[in-house]
Design an enzyme around this catalytic site. Structure first.
Site, short mmCIF file in Angstrom:
data_model
loop_
_atom_site.label_atom_id
_atom_site.label_comp_id
_atom_site.label_asym_id
_atom_site.label_seq_id
_atom_site.Cartn_x
_atom_site.Cartn_y
_atom_site.Cartn_z
N ASP A 320 -4.44 -11.31 3.18
CA ASP A 320 -5.34 -10.27 2.59
C ASP A 320 -4.68 -8.80 2.49
O ASP A 320 -5.34 -7.61 2.57
CB ASP A 320 -6.56 -10.06 3.73
N HIS A 321 -3.47 -8.81 2.10
CA HIS A 321 -2.45 -7.69 1.63
C HIS A 321 -3.18 -6.48 0.95
O HIS A 321 -3.40 -6.92 -0.34
CB HIS A 321 -1.18 -7.91 1.26
#
Lengths: 439, 316
Positions: A320-321
């Site tokens: 979930d960068h």
């Protein structure tokens, strides 16, 4: 900053030897090596050793370190086009390489969004020209990510989009969702959806509960996630589309996924590395780097996610960068942007669960490699003869303290700043080419 | 000149749909239409079948092709034809459908031809009038004379309908033409496929006698007849399909896609066409196209229907 180098000469056989091979697809661990020729795994196991290699082959002694497939991250924001001040494909893929991630699925909520075949083409060209690892575009489900009109799923797929999603925006209108799913199903497309009912979530900024109340912040109930997911599951049953719950964070959602899988629906799910290793209490004194969507939940929810990962109910772990520059984070909690970076720390953080004994190493690696590959129909993400030589080498026990300034991402909003970590990547290869070597 | 008469008894007072017609009824109408073609191809195109009768074309939805086709059919059979289109009717002033029907009925017409945007409107009207009623299209329900003219066109070109594979492609969901054709062609023993994306495919259509295909390649495999449907512009911008360019790429009939069908497969379209959306211009005007012939058959079939219904008119 360490620059990725190329160590293999084209066509020269290369072997990683004396390693601990972790094959996530089978869950097996064996001692031995991996022989790579022309970017493809040609042999592996105990038979691949220094003594047995052809004389012109290059051998790398892994000294007992783990050799695993390169990681596949199904959710990362790469900044291009339109947000190069936060991240670029060059910096995101450098961070990925250093974190052992060899394939990134790029989020479509760019500017302009990935709802035109030309933008898919742009991303693929930029990735080819500036990327250190593989970048696969996820395209929009609806035009402009507005949740109103079906995107050109067929043309986007032909251009190279591997899945379809409206990124962090939930599709509110059930009739639109039904039609999008029905249309996607005809094309065999994978729909990735992040479920949070925007009406129920309202003005909320963190998990609803005692802690939010004490902080004086507006809460988001867990039901906001579950209600939308329940709706989606019914629409999956109606349409038959392949559906991936992009990021779930609650026990309620796990129950819904379990029931859907038991019923034989084509549903998979992911959670994020943050939701597996952090909880709402880590927000502490209004730490905005821990302001995430969905919000970090209570500890019992986190533990349920870890158990679900261990048993395989959760298929995938995503980084979930989401790089954010300092100015949008150095604000009162409610006004700060959502998101944390994670490409470079996903493996190290995940190894916490292995060291605590909650999750076995092959299972952890599977959720970051072979399961995403299966869901996406990719040839990489496994240790198998004939698979692309996307490989990583790491010592799972090597201790270090995370220094955000050493991270490769253009933004430094990591929730793990100054955290004690164990296990880091020493070597990352994409198609047999080294893209990361630690000093 | 002789009257146009049914070869076998036609027992229906109205033609509200293909639903309810037997194979024999359909064949009777098609056989009568063959005679009507001959009438229309002569210099003297008049028959006395409907002499003295009044035919009202009551069109609540605009239509050039169907309305003029019925008008010509009525005139060639000797009827007095009056066209009423919604623009000049009192419906615009708030009169209900039933009031309109009662008013028209008082004028003692013999046959009313009705088109309406709502499914079931023609049936409702038929209950309120004493004359014969022909459905010229009601919503997404039925358009029986279109199915009859399509069947006539197919039969004249292939010599039969039974055993043929007919692919009906495109916006099945909103199409009365598709529904009437599926009913008619399956009644006569054709193998009918409904081909289109799921968003344009009505639920349960397979129970009406059509095999559902969601991609055009499998849908056109071994097809003898490829029938393309019109996709309305407002439906091709994201609500049902993403765009006209994507629709044409995956569902528009071009030479490549027609290649999936049988060699010599024939192409039909009820019109009006969106060239470059559901059909390539080269195909529409090409040697495999029956589209212009369909229009001629339209007049013939409507003459046959009017003549068949005339059998039951009072004092007929």
């Amino acid at each position: 900053m360490q620059t990725p180098s190329t160590m293999a000469i084209a066509h020269q056989p290369l072997a990683l030897v004396n390693g601990r091979l972790v094959d996530p697809a089978t869950g097996k661990e064996t001692r031995g090596g991996v022989l790579v020729i022309d970017g493809v795994i040609r042999d592996l196991g105990a038979s691949v050793a220094s003594a047995t290699l052809p004389s012109h082959a290059q051998a790398i002694d892994c000294a007992g370190d783990v050799i695993a497939p390169g990681l596949i991250d199904m959710c990362a924001f790469v900044g291009e086009p339109g947000a190069a001040h936060r991240e670029t494909i060059a910096t995101a893929t450098a961070a990925a390489a250093a974190g052992g991630v060899t394939t990134i699925l790029a989020r479509p909520d760019t500017n302009p969004p990935v709802d035109e075949p030309a933008v898919v083409d742009f991303l693929l060209r930029r990735a080819r020209d500036t990327g250190h690892v593989r970048v696969l575009p996820v395209a929009a489900l609806t035009k402009g990510l507005k949740g109103l009109e079906i995107a050109e799923i067929g043309l986007l797929q032909e251009a190279g989009a591997v899945a379809f999603s409206d990124a962090a925006k939930s599709l509110r209108n059930a009739q639109v969702m039904r039609r999008v799913m029905a249309y996607a199903r005809d094309f065999g497309a994978l729909v990735i959806h992040y479920t949070e009912d925007p009406d129920l979530a309202g003005e909320g900024v963190m998990n609803e509960g005692e802690f939010a109340t004490r902080l004086g912040l507006t809460g988001i109930p867990r039901e906001a996630e579950a209600i939308m997911l329940d709706r989606d599951i019914r629409l999956v049953a109606l349409t038959g589309v392949r559906y991936h719950a992009g990021l779930i964070s609650t026990k309620m959602s796990l129950d819904a996924i379990r029931a859907a899988k038991t019923a034989g629906l084509p549903i998979t799910c992911a959670t994020s590395i943050n939701h597996l290793t952090l909880n709402e209490n880590d927000i502490g004194d209004y730490r905005t780097f821990l302001k995430l969507t969905p919000p970090l939940r209570a500890e019992d929810e986190r533990r349920a996610l870890v158990e679900a990962l261990a048993e395989g109910l959760i298929d995938v772990i995503v980084s979930d960068h989401n790089p954010q520059d300092v100015e949008t984070k150095r604000l009162p909690f409610a006004e700060a942007e959502y998101g944390a970076i994670g490409l470079e720390t996903m493996l190290s953080a995940g190894l916490r669960l292995v060291h605590s004994g909650e999750v076995k190493l092959p299972r952890l690696i599977a959720a970051m490699s072979s399961r995403p590959a299966e869901i996406l129909g990719l040839p990489q993400g496994r240790l198998a003869v004939g698979a692309p030589a996307d490989l990583i080498r790491f010592d799972p026990d090597e201790p270090y303290v995370l220094d955000p300034m050493q991270l490769h991402s253009r933004s430094k909003n990591t929730p793990f700043d100054e955290a004690k970590m164990q296990g880091r990547v020493k070597l990352t290869m994409v198609a047999g080419q080294a893209v990361w070597e630690s000093a | 000149m002789s009257d146009l008469r049914p070869t076998q008894k036609f027992r229906h007072r109205h033609l509200l749909g293909i639903e309810g017609l037997s194979a024999a009824d359909i064949v009777t109408l098609l056989d009568m239409a063959e005679d009507a073609i001959e009438v229309s191809r002569q210099i003297e195109k008049k028959r006395a079948t409907l002499r003295g009768r009044t035919l009202i074309n009551l069109f609540f939805e605009a239509s050039t092709r169907t309305q003029s086709s019925f008008e010509l059919a009525g005139k060639r059979l000797g009827a007095d034809v009056m066209n009423m289109s919604v623009a000049m009717s009192s419906v615009k002033k708030g009169e209900t459908l039933i009031d309109t029907a009662v008013t028209l009925n008082a004028m003692r017409p013999d046959i009313i031809v009705v088109r309406h945007a709502q499914a079931g409107a023609v049936h409702l009207l038929a209950k309120k009038v004493d004359c014969a009623v022909v459905n010229a299209g009601d919503g997404a329900h039925e358009h029986p004379t279109q199915a009859l003219l399509d069947a006539l066109t197919i039969r004249r070109n292939k010599g039969r309908i039974e055993g043929l594979t007919v692919a009906i492609c495109g916006d099945i969901l909103h199409s009365r033409v598709a529904r009437s054709n599926i009913l008619l062609l399956s009644t006569l023993g054709a193998h009918v496929r409904a081909v289109g994306p799921s968003t344009l495919m009505p639920v349960g259509i397979e129970h009406m006698g059509a095999e559902v295909c969601r991609d055009i390649k499998s849908g056109l495999q071994n097809a003898d007849i490829v029938m393309m449907l019109r996709l309305q512009r407002e439906r091709m911008s994201g609500a049902f399909v993403p765009s006209s360019r994507e629709y044409f790429r995956f569902f528009g009939l071009d030479a490549e896609k027609l290649g999936y069908a049988n060699k010599g497969a024939l192409v039909m379209h009820p019109g009006p066409m969106n060239r470059g959306v559901e059909i390539d211009s080269g195909i529409a005007d090409g040697p495999q196209s029956l589209i212009r012939e369909q229009v001629e058959m339209g007049v013939a079939v409507r003459m046959a229907v009017l003549a068949a219904l005339a059998e039951h008119l009072p004092n007929g």
